[in-house]
Scaffold this active site. Structure first.
Site, short mmCIF file in Angstrom:
data_model
loop_
_atom_site.label_atom_id
_atom_site.label_comp_id
_atom_site.label_asym_id
_atom_site.label_seq_id
_atom_site.Cartn_x
_atom_site.Cartn_y
_atom_site.Cartn_z
N SER A 129 -9.65 1.91 2.82
CA SER A 129 -8.80 2.64 1.92
C SER A 129 -7.76 1.77 1.21
O SER A 129 -7.17 2.22 0.23
CB SER A 129 -8.06 3.75 2.69
OG SER A 129 -7.22 3.19 3.68
N LYS A 137 0.85 -1.20 0.00
CA LYS A 137 0.00 0.00 0.00
C LYS A 137 0.88 1.24 0.00
O LYS A 137 1.89 1.29 0.73
CB LYS A 137 -0.91 -0.02 1.23
CG LYS A 137 -1.93 1.10 1.26
CD LYS A 137 -2.83 0.99 2.49
CE LYS A 137 -3.89 2.07 2.54
NZ LYS A 137 -4.75 1.99 3.74
N SER A 195 -9.78 -0.29 7.10
CA SER A 195 -9.22 -0.21 5.75
C SER A 195 -8.49 -1.45 5.24
O SER A 195 -8.15 -1.49 4.06
CB SER A 195 -8.28 0.98 5.65
OG SER A 195 -9.02 2.13 5.44
N1 GLN Z 1 -13.09 4.44 6.22
C1 GLN Z 1 -12.50 4.89 7.44
C2 GLN Z 1 -12.06 6.33 7.27
O1 GLN Z 1 -12.25 6.86 6.21
C3 GLN Z 1 -11.33 4.02 7.82
C4 GLN Z 1 -10.14 4.30 7.03
C5 GLN Z 1 -8.95 3.46 7.43
O2 GLN Z 1 -9.09 2.45 8.09
N2 GLN Z 1 -7.77 3.93 7.06
O3 GLN Z 1 -11.54 6.94 8.17
#
Ligand code: GLN
Length: 495
Positions: free
Chosen positions: A154, A79, A178
């Protein structure tokens, strides 16, 4: 990918060991697959073909010298929030579009020692803020199961990449879901370790008290292998915990008789797709058949507050962490201005996308004098209540089971105009980060060809319990063996 077959880490490793294939061949085949599917899937920000071939050559030398370590020579995707020395690391943001880290994240150092082959840096929501990968400043990743749908986020590039055979495994990061939510959307296995289990050094910070790095793989055994390589204390991360790291493959016995599993009713939220709830219930019945003791009547009454708590704490920490992008130290810099203040303002105006700005504003507000007690401090107090509630539940249960996401993958564009609806995608995963717990998402079925994920949660540092249950489930089910590519072969015209 070899002969159109998606290999697990174990399968690839055994081919390497028996000299049926070399890492160079495996890597070339993977790079070919990337070329083939990437125009449709768009999982990768930077394809690192030269690096991959160099690493593969080195891995082959290690094999020739008798090195059979399980990750040696296996193509992977990282990532793009994880710093890779000498390789552009963008966070899918204009702010870091040309940032080349002068150092490796600790996880990369560890994987380098294991003979990693990196084929690319995976697309993501900008600064890991999002649930669909639509917030990438560069392009949206498509779900290999249906390219009109989002891959989740994400870590959507990591999950889609593994599902589309562009790598054998990937690393993601999880602040509120994410790793698990995209794993669920792309029908792969995604593990978020306990907070402190894996070093965050070199992970570009979003919300430092919530972020964790973890693997996305094709099955549970592979997740155990990657966790073996990346877990453990690191003196460069003061929140990493100094506990011995077990061999996580040792717990994969298939034996779960007598394990006490709770089903917290608050996770079957209003608005959940009924097919998702049904699939999870049938997964639970499968574990019941395997001899686990299921309690269907668990209640964690503070759960509904988790979303609000998260959207105070995560943006607050983000607003502090992202203050460093001022156009002076590194990254994008807008200099065509009259003075320094204007330069900073313009740098942030053009460097950040709208979701990132929304979070910075939310966080700055929650932390400002006069509002701090009412928002941030209050959220921290509720955070403690949520954590305690889990602590006391884990006196009675070894693990808890919930859906990973209330829905199957949604269409690209469907939720992007409605942040609250988008935030709801993570209702089942956010509480786990708030409490610092480990959890996994594994494939548990399909609705109209779109994947469903089962989430398994345990107490801090009980990754073994999670892996044991998840592995037992995969021993008696085939959901994880369904491949998006097989489906795409049949539905090529439709796509
Ligand atoms: N969807 C959540 C956010 O937008 C979690 C994102 C993540 O785990 N990095 O904060």
């Amino acid at each position: 990918m070899i002969d159109d077959k998606q290999l697990t880490i174990r399968e690839a490793s055994s081919l390497l060991k028996n000299r049926q294939v070399s890492s160079c061949e495996l890597t070339k085949a993977t790079l070919e697959q990337i070329k083939k599917v990437e125009p449709k899937i768009k999982a990768i920000v930077t394809v690192t073909d030269e690096l991959a071939l160099r690493q593969a050559k080195y891995a082959d030398e290690r094999i020739a010298n008798g090195d059979n370590s399980p990750l040696n020579g296996i193509p992977s995707l990282i990532k793009d929030v994880i710093c890779t020395k000498g390789i552009r690391t963008t966070c899918s943001s204009k702010m870091l579009q040309n940032f080349i880290p002068p150092y490796d994240a600790t996880v990369m150092e560890r994987l380098n020692k294991c003979g990693i082959v990196v084929v690319g840096k995976a697309n993501m929501d900008e600064f890991a803020m999002g649930s669909s990968t639509e917030n990438s400043a560069f392009f949206t990743t498509h779900n290999p199961w249906d390219i009109e749908c989002v891959p989740g986020g994400s870590s959507g590039g990591s999950a889609a990449g593994v599902a589309a055979g562009e790598a054998i495994y990937a690393l993601g990061s999880d602040t509120g879901g994410s790793i698990r939510q995209p794993a669920s959307f792309c029908s792969v296995t995604g593990l978020k370790p306990t907070y402190g289990r894996v070093s965050r050094y070199g992970l570009i910070a979003f919300a430092s008290s919530l972020d964790q790095i973890g693997p996305l793989t094709q099955d549970v055994t592979d997740a155990a292998l990657v966790l073996n390589a990346i877990a453990g204390f690191d003196d460069k991360d003061s929140t990493s915990v100094s506990l011995p790291v077990p061999d996580y493959t040792q717990c994969l016995t298939g034996e779960i008789k007598g394990l006490r599993i709770g089903i917290p009713k608050e996770y079957f939220v209003e608005g959940m797709q009924p097919e998702v709830a049904n699939a999870i219930k049938s997964a639970i019945a499968t574990l019941d058949d395997l001899g686990a003791e299921i309690d269907w009547e668990v209640s964690l009454p503070h759960t509904p507050f988790a979303l609000a708590v998260y959207y105070i704490i995560a943006p607050s920490e983000a607003s502090a962490n992202l203050a460093r992008y001022d156009g002076v130290k590194y990254g994008f810099s807008f200099t065509d201005t009259d003075n320094m203040w204007q330069a900073m303002e313009k740098t942030r105006q053009y460097g950040f996308g709208s979701e990132v700005k929304r979070r910075i504003m939310l966080g700055t507000y929650a932390l400002s004098a006069g509002y701090y007690d009412a928002w941030y401090l209050k959220a921290q107090k509720v955070r403690t209540l949520i954590r305690r509630e889990f602590d006391s539940a884990f006196e009675r249960y070894d693990a808890m089971l919930t859906p990973t996401s209330p829905t199957v993958p949604f269409k690209i564009g469907e939720k992007i105009e409605n942040p609250l609806q988008m935030y709801m995608s993570d209702v089942c995963t956010l509480p786990i980060n708030i409490a610092g717990l480990p959890a996994i998402s594994i494939p548990a079925g399909f609705v109209d060809g779109l994947p469903i994920g089962l989430q398994i949660i345990a107490k801090p540092f009980a990754e073994e319990t999670i892996l044991k249950i998840a592995h037992a489930y995969q021993q008696v089910t085939n959901w994880h063996k369904h491949k998006a590519l097989d489906r795409n072969v049949n539905t090529k015209d439709r796509n």
